[in-house]
Design a protein around this motif. Structure first.
Motif, PDB file in Angstrom:
ATOM      1  N   GLY A 126       0.806  -1.216   0.000  1.00  0.00           N
ATOM      2  CA  GLY A 126       0.000   0.000   0.000  1.00  0.00           C
ATOM      3  C   GLY A 126       0.839   1.266   0.000  1.00  0.00           C
ATOM      4  N   ILE A 127       2.012   1.206   0.638  1.00  0.00           N
ATOM      5  CA  ILE A 127       2.876   2.392   0.684  1.00  0.00           C
ATOM      6  C   ILE A 127       3.409   2.710  -0.712  1.00  0.00           C
ATOM      7  CG2 ILE A 127       5.031   3.347   1.615  1.00  0.00           C
ATOM      8  CD1 ILE A 127       4.490   1.876   4.192  1.00  0.00           C
ATOM      9  N   LEU A 128       3.811   1.648  -1.422  1.00  0.00           N
ATOM     10  CA  LEU A 128       4.292   1.857  -2.791  1.00  0.00           C
ATOM     11  C   LEU A 128       3.170   2.418  -3.669  1.00  0.00           C
ATOM     12  CD1 LEU A 128       6.581  -1.234  -3.492  1.00  0.00           C
ATOM     13  CD2 LEU A 128       7.181   1.038  -2.669  1.00  0.00           C
ATOM     14  N   GLN A 129       1.958   1.884  -3.458  1.00  0.00           N
ATOM     15  CA  GLN A 129       0.788   2.354  -4.215  1.00  0.00           C
ATOM     16  C   GLN A 129       0.568   3.850  -3.958  1.00  0.00           C
ATOM     17  OE1 GLN A 129      -2.398  -0.450  -3.357  1.00  0.00           O
ATOM     18  NE2 GLN A 129      -3.848   0.819  -4.518  1.00  0.00           N
ATOM     19  N   LEU A 130       0.765   4.253  -2.704  1.00  0.00           N
ATOM     20  CA  LEU A 130       0.591   5.645  -2.320  1.00  0.00           C
ATOM     21  C   LEU A 130       1.678   6.524  -2.952  1.00  0.00           C
ATOM     22  CD1 LEU A 130      -1.369   7.207  -0.407  1.00  0.00           C
ATOM     23  CD2 LEU A 130       0.456   7.129   1.308  1.00  0.00           C
ATOM     24  N   ALA A 131       2.911   6.024  -2.930  1.00  0.00           N
ATOM     25  CA  ALA A 131       4.020   6.781  -3.510  1.00  0.00           C
ATOM     26  C   ALA A 131       3.794   7.001  -5.009  1.00  0.00           C
ATOM     27  CB  ALA A 131       5.344   6.049  -3.273  1.00  0.00           C
ATOM     28  N   VAL A 132       3.329   5.956  -5.676  1.00  0.00           N
ATOM     29  CA  VAL A 132       3.056   6.065  -7.109  1.00  0.00           C
ATOM     30  C   VAL A 132       1.974   7.113  -7.370  1.00  0.00           C
ATOM     31  CG1 VAL A 132       1.976   4.840  -9.036  1.00  0.00           C
ATOM     32  CG2 VAL A 132       3.852   3.765  -7.780  1.00  0.00           C
ATOM     33  N   ALA A 133       0.916   7.078  -6.561  1.00  0.00           N
ATOM     34  CA  ALA A 133      -0.193   8.023  -6.739  1.00  0.00           C
ATOM     35  C   ALA A 133       0.255   9.461  -6.484  1.00  0.00           C
ATOM     36  CB  ALA A 133      -1.341   7.656  -5.802  1.00  0.00           C
ATOM     37  N   ALA A 134       1.124   9.641  -5.496  1.00  0.00           N
ATOM     38  CA  ALA A 134       1.532  11.001  -5.117  1.00  0.00           C
ATOM     39  C   ALA A 134       2.674  11.540  -5.969  1.00  0.00           C
ATOM     40  CB  ALA A 134       1.950  11.017  -3.644  1.00  0.00           C
ATOM     41  N   TYR A 135       3.557  10.656  -6.408  1.00  0.00           N
ATOM     42  CA  TYR A 135       4.775  11.102  -7.111  1.00  0.00           C
ATOM     43  C   TYR A 135       4.636  11.065  -8.629  1.00  0.00           C
ATOM     44  CZ  TYR A 135       7.177  10.339  -2.587  1.00  0.00           C
ATOM     45  OH  TYR A 135       7.576  10.363  -1.270  1.00  0.00           O
ATOM     46  N   GLY A 136       3.648  10.316  -9.124  1.00  0.00           N
ATOM     47  CA  GLY A 136       3.535  10.159 -10.579  1.00  0.00           C
ATOM     48  C   GLY A 136       2.596  11.163 -11.204  1.00  0.00           C
ATOM     49  N   ASN A 137       2.459  11.058 -12.525  1.00  0.00           N
ATOM     50  CA  ASN A 137       1.507  11.885 -13.268  1.00  0.00           C
ATOM     51  C   ASN A 137       1.817  13.387 -13.160  1.00  0.00           C
ATOM     52  OD1 ASN A 137      -0.678  11.847 -15.005  1.00  0.00           O
ATOM     53  ND2 ASN A 137      -2.157  12.243 -13.375  1.00  0.00           N
ATOM     54  N   ASP A 232       5.701   8.698 -14.869  1.00  0.00           N
ATOM     55  CA  ASP A 232       4.584   7.760 -15.007  1.00  0.00           C
ATOM     56  C   ASP A 232       4.137   7.249 -13.633  1.00  0.00           C
ATOM     57  OD1 ASP A 232       4.781   8.023 -17.743  1.00  0.00           O
ATOM     58  OD2 ASP A 232       6.185   6.354 -17.917  1.00  0.00           O
ATOM     59  N   THR A 233       3.043   6.519 -13.622  1.00  0.00           N
ATOM     60  CA  THR A 233       2.544   5.969 -12.358  1.00  0.00           C
ATOM     61  C   THR A 233       2.897   4.478 -12.248  1.00  0.00           C
ATOM     62  OG1 THR A 233       0.405   5.726 -13.438  1.00  0.00           O
ATOM     63  CG2 THR A 233       0.680   7.642 -12.041  1.00  0.00           C
ATOM     64  N   VAL A 234       4.163   4.194 -12.535  1.00  0.00           N
ATOM     65  CA  VAL A 234       4.673   2.817 -12.475  1.00  0.00           C
ATOM     66  C   VAL A 234       6.034   2.875 -11.774  1.00  0.00           C
ATOM     67  CG1 VAL A 234       5.468   0.840 -13.827  1.00  0.00           C
ATOM     68  CG2 VAL A 234       3.574   2.256 -14.680  1.00  0.00           C
ATOM     69  N   ILE A 235       6.282   1.945 -10.875  1.00  0.00           N
ATOM     70  CA  ILE A 235       7.580   1.918 -10.193  1.00  0.00           C
ATOM     71  C   ILE A 235       8.653   1.362 -11.128  1.00  0.00           C
ATOM     72  CG2 ILE A 235       8.885   0.754  -8.358  1.00  0.00           C
ATOM     73  CD1 ILE A 235       6.522   1.251  -6.541  1.00  0.00           C
ATOM     74  N   GLN A 236       9.782   2.068 -11.205  1.00  0.00           N
ATOM     75  CA  GLN A 236      10.931   1.582 -11.978  1.00  0.00           C
ATOM     76  C   GLN A 236      11.802   0.712 -11.072  1.00  0.00           C
ATOM     77  OE1 GLN A 236      12.231   1.705 -14.991  1.00  0.00           O
ATOM     78  NE2 GLN A 236      14.428   1.504 -14.705  1.00  0.00           N
ATOM     79  N   SER A 237      12.100   1.207  -9.877  1.00  0.00           N
ATOM     80  CA  SER A 237      12.892   0.423  -8.934  1.00  0.00           C
ATOM     81  C   SER A 237      12.558   0.822  -7.506  1.00  0.00           C
ATOM     82  CB  SER A 237      14.388   0.655  -9.194  1.00  0.00           C
ATOM     83  OG  SER A 237      15.150   0.035  -8.171  1.00  0.00           O
ATOM     84  N   PHE A 238      12.249  -0.173  -6.672  1.00  0.00           N
ATOM     85  CA  PHE A 238      12.113   0.082  -5.235  1.00  0.00           C
ATOM     86  C   PHE A 238      13.435  -0.370  -4.619  1.00  0.00           C
ATOM     87  CE2 PHE A 238      10.287  -1.471  -0.982  1.00  0.00           C
ATOM     88  CZ  PHE A 238      10.527  -0.243  -0.393  1.00  0.00           C
ATOM     89  N   ASN A 239      14.276   0.608  -4.322  1.00  0.00           N
ATOM     90  CA  ASN A 239      15.677   0.341  -3.963  1.00  0.00           C
ATOM     91  C   ASN A 239      15.827  -0.082  -2.504  1.00  0.00           C
ATOM     92  OD1 ASN A 239      18.496   0.340  -4.631  1.00  0.00           O
ATOM     93  ND2 ASN A 239      18.711   2.256  -3.483  1.00  0.00           N
ATOM     94  N   ASP A 240      15.360  -1.280  -2.206  1.00  0.00           N
ATOM     95  CA  ASP A 240      15.426  -1.787  -0.839  1.00  0.00           C
ATOM     96  C   ASP A 240      15.959  -3.217  -0.879  1.00  0.00           C
ATOM     97  OD1 ASP A 240      15.023  -1.526   1.925  1.00  0.00           O
ATOM     98  OD2 ASP A 240      13.053  -2.483   1.837  1.00  0.00           O
ATOM     99  N   LYS A 241      16.523  -3.662   0.229  1.00  0.00           N
ATOM    100  CA  LYS A 241      16.995  -5.046   0.393  1.00  0.00           C
ATOM    101  C   LYS A 241      17.852  -5.530  -0.789  1.00  0.00           C
ATOM    102  CE  LYS A 241      13.654  -6.574   3.828  1.00  0.00           C
ATOM    103  NZ  LYS A 241      12.578  -5.621   4.022  1.00  0.00           N
ATOM    104  N   GLU A 242      17.474  -6.650  -1.440  1.00  0.00           N
ATOM    105  CA  GLU A 242      18.299  -7.227  -2.503  1.00  0.00           C
ATOM    106  C   GLU A 242      18.426  -6.308  -3.726  1.00  0.00           C
ATOM    107  OE1 GLU A 242      16.444  -9.183  -0.544  1.00  0.00           O
ATOM    108  OE2 GLU A 242      18.231 -10.194   0.244  1.00  0.00           O
ATOM    109  N   GLU A 243      17.539  -5.317  -3.835  1.00  0.00           N
ATOM    110  CA  GLU A 243      17.615  -4.397  -4.972  1.00  0.00           C
ATOM    111  C   GLU A 243      18.788  -3.423  -4.795  1.00  0.00           C
ATOM    112  OE1 GLU A 243      15.627  -4.942  -7.453  1.00  0.00           O
ATOM    113  OE2 GLU A 243      15.572  -3.100  -8.646  1.00  0.00           O
TER     114      GLU A 243
END
Lengths: 329, 329
Positions: A126-137, A232-243
């Motif tokens: 849900g947090i990623l979904q929120l980030a996409v909604a707030a940071y995209g478009n 865009d409203t799509v995540i390119q990279s969530f830079n956490d853990k193994e990423e």
């Protein structure tokens, strides 16, 4: 030449030489980490840097390989509260104020109704979904301006100063020390890359091209007749853990010799492991938040980071015991 | 003090000062671009660099914003044949030799049967499919070794020297000149990032962390008991056309002040446009391959790059007319 001057010359020269030498020695003895308490950890850092930078040393690392990577939240500044989280909530609330129909739609609905469960389930999807909604478009330029405005206007709830004044003083000294020893300093954070770039140079002396963070997909296209980077409203990279090690490879292409993270969510274990298994010497630093009085005290639920540190011999920094001060006065 | 020496001292000092001054003047007048013919383009480069680096100039650019970005194939070394294409074919043929059943499967089948149509259709989708098949499903370390071995063993069919000796001498001088003027030099290429990193530092003085290229998705996971970066068979980024400015933003976060590409496929138009629309001064350079005798002569089918250059006033470099030599002897 005046006779007095002539006789005084050797003395004068000796004096000048003596002054020069003593200043060199003085400079040599200046403590590069004055905010660190004397102890095992400070000693380990100083010894490591000495052995990898002294020519002729068995552990010598060529200047071009001296890469130092730092996590940001909880490693370079506090993460209670998560500064970007405050920005995210503010952005979302402003969107709902502008378009009230959003409050019936997720993820906006969960924010307005304080439904924390929505954000915690499915591995914080849900947090990623929120980030996409707030940071995209929006355009990259608009987004950058929003961040700058936020950072200028907000203050930390506990310390009552702008967030950008809350860099950990011992870590600022450590970064400056490494830089002075020929290291290139980088940030590798789970946070949004534009957010961190807004302060990385001023706060840490890290130029924006040395910041790795989470990203949205972008398009280069015409908007209102001008070419622009469109978010865009799509995540390119969530830079956490193994990423994190993956993105370190994309951006740096060298395995970090010095790496620092902190305990809270296990987010830095993978990149510390990546550095630890480097061919040649390396140093892993993990910050333990155990100082409720001067900063905050919190532990990971599963204790995975501290366990990994113990198993691999990483250097665990206790804020309480290793740092004389946490913030600059 | 010896009397002769004492009398000779003023003369000696004047002589030393004269020598020092003349060397400074001599150094000042050394041509930083000796392989470039005198003419409009060389003059434009020199004037531009002077005006953006001279303090007090209206067009002064702060050192931290001096970003110079270069395409690689056809801009820094020849792309006839495309060097990475040769590597790709060799890799694929070695895979088929090891597992003959592959020759009945696409994209291997098309390679073995020289079915060029397969690779051209759907906007060259077949080439990407081939790159994924050849570059994926292995560790990052194995892949890097394969590239190094290839570069050491192969020679250019026309010039009969290793590919790594075929950097365009005028462009090597240009990169060194910009670097000396405080520019950070970067590569932004459609080619595979690991491929270019294998020679960027030795050939161009560009460290691997300043190379942006195409990438496959990777995982950080245990392989044979050791943590490793595993190359998946999925494209992460095909760094061509509109993807170039997007990746410049991810990796650099600053709009290039100086940018160079070449005509062949229109691959650099977007990044030259991105630089051109920068707030503040910028310089766009586009190489026209028109020298069949010393290098190659080829033109784009739709002539889009040269048309964009004409429409926007970009500096078109004619290899025939602007360069005294193409390669170092």
């Amino acid at each position: 030449m005046n006779l007095v001057l002539k006789r005084a010359l050797p003395l004068l020269l000796s004096l000048i030489i003596a002054i020069l030498f003593s200043s060199v020695n003085y400079l040599k003895n200046v403590d590069p980490l004055p905010s660190w308490k004397e102890g095992m950890n400070k000693k380990a850092i100083l010894l490591f840097v000495e052995k990898v930078t002294r020519e002729g040393s068995n552990d010598y690392v060529e200047p071009e390989d001296r890469i130092a990577v730092f996590d940001n939240d909880g490693t370079l500044w506090p993460e209670q509260p998560l500064v970007e989280g405050i920005f995210l909530l503010k952005t979302v609330k402003a969107m709902v104020a502008k378009d009230p129909s959003l409050k019936n739609k997720e993820p906006f609905k969960a924010v307005m109704e304080k439904d924390t469960g929505f954000f915690e389930k499915n591995n914080h999807k849900g947090i990623l979904q929120l980030a996409v909604a707030a940071y995209g478009n929006k355009t990259e330029g608009t987004f950058e301006k929003d961040i700058t405005t936020f950072l200028k206007s907000e203050k930390h709830p506990k310390f009552n100063v702008p967030y950008t004044e809350l860099g950990y003083q011992p870590m600022l000294e450590l970064m400056a020390f490494l830089k002075g020893k020929g290291f290139e300093t980088w940030i590798c954070s789970g946070g949004n890359v534009e957010f961190i770039r807004a302060f990385s140079d001023d706060m840490y002396g890290i130029p924006v091209q040395q910041v790795i963070g989470s990203t949205l997909k972008m398009d280069f296209k015409k908007v209102d007749g001008k070419h622009t980077l469109w978010r865009d409203t799509v995540i390119q990279s969530f830079n956490d853990k193994e990423e994190k090690p993956v993105n370190i490879c994309y951006h740096i292409g060298k395995v970090p010799v010095f790496i620092a993270g902190n305990e809270r969510s296990g987010g830095d274990i993978a990149m510390l492991t990546y550095s630890d298994e480097r061919k040649g010497p390396s140093f892993q630093l993990l910050i333990n938040h155990n100082d409720a009085a001067r900063e905050f005290s919190y532990q990971e639920k599963d204790n995975a980071s501290l366990q990994a540190a113990a198993a691999n011999g990483w250097n665990v920094i206790s804020i309480k015991d290793d740092w004389k001060i946490v913030f600059k006065k």
